[in-house]
Every structure is written in C-alpha cells, then in structure tokens.
Design a protein around this motif. Structure first.
Motif, mmCIF file in Angstrom:
data_model
loop_
_atom_site.group_PDB
_atom_site.id
_atom_site.type_symbol
_atom_site.label_atom_id
_atom_site.label_comp_id
_atom_site.label_asym_id
_atom_site.label_seq_id
_atom_site.Cartn_x
_atom_site.Cartn_y
_atom_site.Cartn_z
ATOM 1 N N TYR F 85 41.822 38.659 55.585
ATOM 2 C CA TYR F 85 40.339 38.462 55.720
ATOM 3 C C TYR F 85 39.551 39.833 54.822
ATOM 4 C CZ TYR F 85 35.434 38.195 57.085
ATOM 5 O OH TYR F 85 34.037 37.958 56.924
ATOM 6 N N CYS F 86 40.367 40.963 54.990
ATOM 7 C CA CYS F 86 39.706 42.235 54.420
ATOM 8 C C CYS F 86 39.979 42.064 52.952
ATOM 9 C CB CYS F 86 40.417 43.361 55.077
ATOM 10 S SG CYS F 86 40.311 43.147 56.687
ATOM 11 N N ILE F 87 41.070 41.526 52.522
ATOM 12 C CA ILE F 87 41.489 41.483 51.252
ATOM 13 C C ILE F 87 40.504 40.645 50.421
ATOM 14 C CG2 ILE F 87 43.089 40.596 49.353
ATOM 15 C CD1 ILE F 87 45.314 41.376 51.419
ATOM 16 N N HIS F 88 40.089 39.408 50.983
ATOM 17 C CA HIS F 88 39.167 38.619 50.359
ATOM 18 C C HIS F 88 37.645 39.292 50.511
ATOM 19 C CE1 HIS F 88 40.799 35.007 49.339
ATOM 20 N NE2 HIS F 88 41.663 34.771 50.339
ATOM 21 N N SER F 89 37.145 39.777 51.612
ATOM 22 C CA SER F 89 35.943 40.341 51.749
ATOM 23 C C SER F 89 35.650 41.481 50.745
ATOM 24 C CB SER F 89 35.682 40.537 53.253
ATOM 25 O OG SER F 89 36.455 41.419 53.662
ATOM 26 N N HIS F 90 36.783 42.486 50.652
ATOM 27 C CA HIS F 90 36.485 43.568 49.942
ATOM 28 C C HIS F 90 36.717 43.416 48.214
ATOM 29 C CE1 HIS F 90 35.265 46.534 52.812
ATOM 30 N NE2 HIS F 90 35.990 45.631 53.724
ATOM 31 N N THR F 91 37.598 42.348 48.130
ATOM 32 C CA THR F 91 37.809 42.216 46.581
ATOM 33 C C THR F 91 36.433 41.425 46.238
ATOM 34 O OG1 THR F 91 39.941 41.801 46.717
ATOM 35 C CG2 THR F 91 38.977 40.823 44.795
ATOM 36 N N ALA F 92 35.808 40.672 46.950
ATOM 37 C CA ALA F 92 34.490 39.866 46.456
ATOM 38 C C ALA F 92 33.418 41.234 46.601
ATOM 39 C CB ALA F 92 33.901 39.131 47.678
ATOM 40 N N ALA F 93 33.495 42.111 47.357
ATOM 41 C CA ALA F 93 32.441 43.281 47.322
ATOM 42 C C ALA F 93 32.659 44.130 45.954
ATOM 43 C CB ALA F 93 32.888 44.224 48.449
ATOM 44 N N ALA F 94 34.105 44.195 45.789
ATOM 45 C CA ALA F 94 34.371 45.091 44.578
ATOM 46 C C ALA F 94 33.654 44.348 43.231
ATOM 47 C CB ALA F 94 36.017 45.358 44.282
ATOM 48 N N ARG F 95 33.930 43.089 43.348
ATOM 49 C CA ARG F 95 33.411 42.279 42.004
ATOM 50 C C ARG F 95 31.788 42.586 41.975
ATOM 51 N NH1 ARG F 95 37.269 40.851 38.356
ATOM 52 N NH2 ARG F 95 38.759 39.443 39.325
ATOM 53 N N THR F 96 31.070 42.538 43.016
ATOM 54 C CA THR F 96 29.873 42.532 43.089
ATOM 55 C C THR F 96 29.430 44.048 42.619
ATOM 56 O OG1 THR F 96 29.633 41.186 45.053
ATOM 57 C CG2 THR F 96 28.033 42.566 44.680
ATOM 58 N N LYS F 97 30.398 45.039 42.955
ATOM 59 C CA LYS F 97 30.119 46.368 42.327
ATOM 60 C C LYS F 97 30.732 46.748 41.150
ATOM 61 C CE LYS F 97 29.665 48.093 47.077
ATOM 62 N NZ LYS F 97 30.257 48.717 48.495
ATOM 63 N N GLY F 98 30.922 45.644 40.364
ATOM 64 C CA GLY F 98 31.169 45.862 39.129
ATOM 65 C C GLY F 98 32.683 45.814 38.333
ATOM 66 N N LEU F 99 33.452 45.515 39.396
ATOM 67 C CA LEU F 99 35.134 45.422 39.175
ATOM 68 C C LEU F 99 35.268 44.668 37.801
ATOM 69 C CD1 LEU F 99 37.987 46.454 39.956
ATOM 70 C CD2 LEU F 99 38.006 44.188 41.286
ATOM 71 N N SER F 100 35.785 45.133 37.002
ATOM 72 C CA SER F 100 36.054 44.402 35.848
ATOM 73 C C SER F 100 37.507 43.864 35.711
ATOM 74 C CB SER F 100 35.939 45.195 34.427
ATOM 75 O OG SER F 100 37.150 46.114 34.308
ATOM 76 N N ASP F 101 37.927 42.788 34.979
ATOM 77 C CA ASP F 101 39.104 42.306 34.886
ATOM 78 C C ASP F 101 40.214 43.283 34.710
ATOM 79 O OD1 ASP F 101 38.186 40.038 35.601
ATOM 80 O OD2 ASP F 101 38.455 38.958 33.823
ATOM 81 N N GLU F 102 39.956 44.252 33.686
ATOM 82 C CA GLU F 102 40.878 45.319 33.294
ATOM 83 C C GLU F 102 40.836 46.264 34.478
ATOM 84 O OE1 GLU F 102 38.223 44.110 31.587
ATOM 85 O OE2 GLU F 102 39.344 43.102 30.098
ATOM 86 N N GLN F 103 39.963 46.686 34.996
ATOM 87 C CA GLN F 103 39.936 47.466 36.282
ATOM 88 C C GLN F 103 41.029 46.898 37.191
ATOM 89 O OE1 GLN F 103 36.039 48.102 36.552
ATOM 90 N NE2 GLN F 103 35.996 50.236 36.270
ATOM 91 N N TYR F 104 40.878 45.740 37.572
ATOM 92 C CA TYR F 104 41.434 44.799 38.426
ATOM 93 C C TYR F 104 43.091 44.941 38.289
ATOM 94 C CZ TYR F 104 42.443 41.348 42.412
ATOM 95 O OH TYR F 104 42.957 40.786 43.572
#
Lengths: 136, 136, 136, 136, 136, 136
Positions: F85-104
């Motif tokens: 649950y937390c992996i999904h919710s916080h990965t989604a949150a990180a995307r919202t906060k600008g996480l790029s593919d390179e950073q990921y």
C-alpha cells in the motif's frame, strides 16, 4: 547480554529434564560443547525440548538436501533477519560441515543479489508472470 | 500493477541497447520467454544492463555451488523479505532446475526453523559464544 | 555508540523545552531514571516532544488492553525488526509490569511460532481463505 | 496462487496420516472449516504434523497468557514480517476470541509506535542503558 | 567480530587484483582511509570488484539525485534492514556530504513515520486505491 | 480486502470528529480525493487524529529537506518493509511532487544497492570502523 540467565552445566545437571536434552545434544553432535542458544532456552523447558526435537528432525536427520545446503539456507534467512547470533553460529556450523572459501564467496554473492532484486521487484510492484503460476 | 510500464517485445526491439540485453537473456536462458522483472527494468537501461550482468555472473556462471542450491538460497532470502514476485519466479526456476517435492519440503522446514530460532535468539539477545568467534 | 550525542541531565536542564519533556517523563514514570532513547532524541526537540506525547497516549494512558499486553506486543514487533535497544528496554519494562517467567516462556514460543509460519505461508504464497475475508 | 497444490478434503481423506491431522484440527477447533495453510502443508506430511503439534502446544494448550493476547502477539509479528496470509488468518482468529474494536485500535497504535521507535533507535544506534542489563 | 578475515594494507598490496581496487577506492574518494567493508570483501575478489564497480556507478557518478539525497535513501534502507555497519558508515558519509542536524532530525522523523504507517497499512491490509494505479 | 471497514464520505460526514480530520486532509492537500489509508484509520478516531497530525508535521510542514526527498526516503523504508500500500501511495505522491524517470531510476539503483550491501555486511558481521564512531 541476554534478557535471561544462561544456564551453566552445573545448574543443568541438577534438573533431569534439562540434563536429558543437553545429554542428547552432546550425543547427537558428538561434542561436549553446548552453545548459549540452548543455555538460554533452558529457562523454558518445554520450548527447549520442542526446539531441540525440531532441530534434530530438520537439520540432523538425513534427507534429500545435504547438511551444508541446509546450513546455507539457514544463514541466508538469518542474514535477512539480521540475527547476529544465528549468523555466527550457523556460519561456524557450515565451516564445520566443509564450507570452502569459494562456496562462501558464491553464497554471499547470491544473498546480496537476492536482496537487491527483492527490493527492486518490491519497489516497482512487478506483477507475477502468469507463466510462473501455471503449474500449480 | 507495477509503478512503471512493462515493456513489450515490440517496444524493446526499437531500442538497440535494450534489445541487446533481451537477446542475451534469451540466448543464455535458451528460451524466448522473458519475465516481467526485465520488462520493468527496461525503463532504467543502465540498471537493466548492470542487473543482468550481475545475475549472469552470480546465478548462471559455473562455480562451486550447484545451480539448484543457489536458487534455494535465493528463495530463502526472498521469503524472509516477503518478495512475492521473487518467491514465485525463483521457485519456478528451482522447479526447472530439478527441485523435487522432497527437497522443497525440507527447504520449507529449514526456512521456517531458521525464522523461528532467529526470533528466539533476537528476543533473548543471546550473546555469541566465543567458540564461534575463535577462527577469524 | 550512537550516531548522535546523548544529552546529560546537566545539558538538558539548560534548555527549557527539553527540560519540560524530561520532567514529564520523570513525573509520569515516577522515577528519576531517563533512558538513552530520550537522551538521543533530545537532539531533535520536535521529534522528542511528539514521540513522548505519542508514547504517553499509546502506552501510558488507560485503555482496554492492559499495560503488560501492550509491552508484549511492543517486544514482538521489536524482535521481528531486530531492534536490540527496544528489545532490551521493553523487556525490562515488561518485567517491571509483572511479566513472569512462565508468561515470558509462552511469549517466546508464540513469537517463534509466528515467525516460522509467516515464512512458511510466504514461501508457499498461500491464498487467503475467503472465510477470513467475509466479515469486512 | 500458491507454489504448491492446496489439498481438497477428498484428497486428504485418501491419505490416513493426513486425515489424522485434519481430524484433529477439526476436533480441537470444534469446526469443520480447515484453512488453506494446512491444505498447503499437506504436501509435506512431516512438516504438517510437526507444525500442527507445535501450534496446539503453543496456541491452544492453556497457559498463563490468555488466548487473545497470544493472537495479538502473533499478528504483531506477522505484520512486521508482512505476511498477508497470517495477518488475515490471525486477525480473524482474534475476532473469534473476542477482540473488540477498542482493543484492535489500541493494538494498532502499539504496533505502529513500536515500528516507529524501532527505526529511530536503530537509525541512531542508541546504546542499551546499563540499567536494562543489570538484572540478568 | 567478522566471519571472515579483514585484510590489512600489507596483505592487499601483495595481490595485484585487490590492490587495483583499493587504489581506485582511494583515488575516487580522495582519502587514504579504506573502511572494513572492503577489507572483508577482499576475501572474495570477484565480489569485491563487482560491488565497487556498482557503488561507483550508483553512488559516485553524477546524476539527477544529489549525493546527500542518495545517502539518506541508503541509510533509510539500512535502518529498516537493521544493518548496524551500514547505518554507521553511511551516516558518517552523509555527515561528510553536508548533512546538517536539522536535516538529520527531519530524516529521522520521516523514517519513523514511514515505519509506523507501513505497519498500520500492513496490519489492516488496506487495498491500494485505484487512483494510485491509474497512470501505469 | 481490509481487516476493517473503509469509511465512505457519507459515513464520515455523520461523525464530526472524523469529518474534521477529513476536511483538514482535503484542505491541506488541495484535493477532494482522500485515500483508503485514512478511510481505514477512521475506525480508530484517536489514531486517525494523531497519525494525520504527525503526517502534517513530518511530511507537509516546510523544513530543510525538500518534499520530494522526503517521499523518496518514505518509499525506501516502505520497500524494505514490503508495504504494498505504502509503496503505491508514496510513489504516486512522489510523481505528483515532480519525480522524473531519471530520478526514479537512480532511486531504484540506490535502494537495490543498499539492500545488497546490507546483507553482505550483515552476513559477514563486519565490525564498525572506529573512524565512523569518532565524532560523536
């Protein structure tokens, strides 16, 4: 320092049900040395008896996996669980059962690789391929 | 559902550096099937290349531990880390490498026993016997 | 050795917001002894305040679970997480709250059993019975 | 989907040593329902017998910890180990043994708090106070 | 005490393939100090070379995450895995890369909060919202 | 499927203390969407209030670590703890906060590398260098 008393041989010898387990450990392992794990479990006689009976059945009785392979599996789990005591005791046991430096190097590489890919697969929440589910 | 796109063969084939890795996976494993782990890693070409190179060195190259033993160590770590994907993929791999029902039963018993005693040793904070430290 | 400074009483007493928390810890616990966990958290005043407020609400305030049961749950989690500090501090707390040798023996047996079956269930990826899902 | 076959009652009934365990599970638990954990273990008769014998001794036999407390300890370990199956099965068991919503709320708060402070103590590598070591 | 020998500089210097890695570590890190992790890996030259090559690629080569962020991620994983050695070595590295007391306090708060909610979400087996799955 | 009821907006709106928290979540996050984690915690109002207050203080309030860095630390812990649950919710949150593919991609590489070396250091029980302990 343990959260419980570690029983000395002198103390063990005064309690027949504990002495019986310790005698069996010594007989099965063919050594007078009994490690602290059992001296700690001596505070819980029922748990001591059940745990030793299980260890004998799982780790000592002959089967289709050789004793060294079982020790490596044991260390792998103990490493992932960060159990300092178990890592030390089972690495020592594996050495006794013939673990070579080359085997240990390969073992470490597998353990490290598994932990790395576990975290990659978990982080990306990769769905299990239907091919892996087909046989059962 | 993954946090990243799973690349199809059609997409892989359009990117030479990805296609090179996938071609090598197929050649080394002697099968056309490439599992989702690699299709997820395809989003990160450098990580894909490094991970596959490591897997080849650790799991495929001949050494002193036989391939089935390495898979069992891999599953043991994956189980302790609760990695659903890795448990499925490496249990399937172990089956392919000849894991029998008897061996699997013994493997499970060792993994369960290790986890149990890990927690007992951790809970009681048992000090490591000096005998286990003597050789290094 | 900690990654942070452990604050002495003399240092704590010079900083009113820290002293207030330490005074409250002493008042609530009815002892002058303040353990290292709080002396380490003193480097992060906001975290110190929030953590102590939560501990008071969760572990000290009366509720429907008795204080000893809460300590056992705390040690169980700390054992699975291999937290040496927490295992020691909460086992000591449980002793203070009346943990008997018999209860501790049963506690250890449950923790070990849970860890064993956790790994068996994870390794075999057993699907959850619909009966367990029916009520919610 | 499991890595092993889940045995149906019809299949179990054809193998006396498996039927004996399943009969005992039903008799002890006073219900006809036997959950998937045992149907998966049926592939490994020795492990099935030993695991059931241990569960009976640890979780069913009367002792000094009440049955609900043992279930809460079990769920706590299962949660820290991310065992989906065990969390579901033992939360259902706890409900059967009378877990109230208030108790469950407090249980969750303790588990969360323990996990939080475990990580704080581990991250800062806080040394164990000598006061916690004094009694053993 | 390690399960393997920690190699001294004198011993390393006698083996060209090990000396080459140690020379590179010193050159890249611009310090004569080489920590025990590498002295332990020296027993497994292939693993030493591969691990150092990976660390250089992952932690040293410039990218889109700054070096301090990478260290914090490293410590977070090491904390959850209870790796005493890695927590110490990477916290020291983070300090070298400029970690301030304020940043460390916030880091600890996030790690603790994550561990707490991980256990709450796991304990309640909360289903993932479809909104979190929509983009992939 | 959760072990508890997930509260609908209609149900939340009937309980003022729950509605107040949900209103605040919506106001702080500037979205009408409230994810299942909070709908599950609604069964435990005190835990809901305390958890949301902590999340606001730790993850939302401005500090010295930027919001994206905090999300990456959060996902790192959640991955090591296998919290789907937390992996999904916080990965989604990180995307919202600008996480790029390179950073990921770099994030994944660090998480994997950390897990690998954690297990190597644990398996070999490497002693912490005195240099890492010198400053505190």
């Amino acid at each position: 320092m343990a959260t419980v008393k570690l029983w000395s041989d002198e103390e063990i010898n005064k309690v027949p049900e504990l002495k019986a387990v310790f005698d069996d450990i010594r007989a099965v392992r063919k050594t007078d040395f009994v490690n602290n794990f059992w001296r700690a479990l001596a505070n819980q006689p029922a748990l001591l008896q059940r745990t030793w009976a299980s260890i004998k059945e799982v780790m000592v009785a002959p089967g289709t996996l050789d004793p060294l392979t079982k020790e490596l599996i044991y260390i792998a789990v103990s490493t992932a669980n960060s159990c300092t005591y178990c890592i030390h005791s089972h690495t020592a046991a594996a050495r006794t059962k013939g673990l070579s430096d080359e085997q240990y190097a390969e073992f470490l590489a597998v353990v490290g690789m598994a932990a790395e890919t576990n975290n990659l697969a978990n982080a990306m929440q990769i769905p299990v391929d239907k091919e892996f589910l087909a046989d059962c």
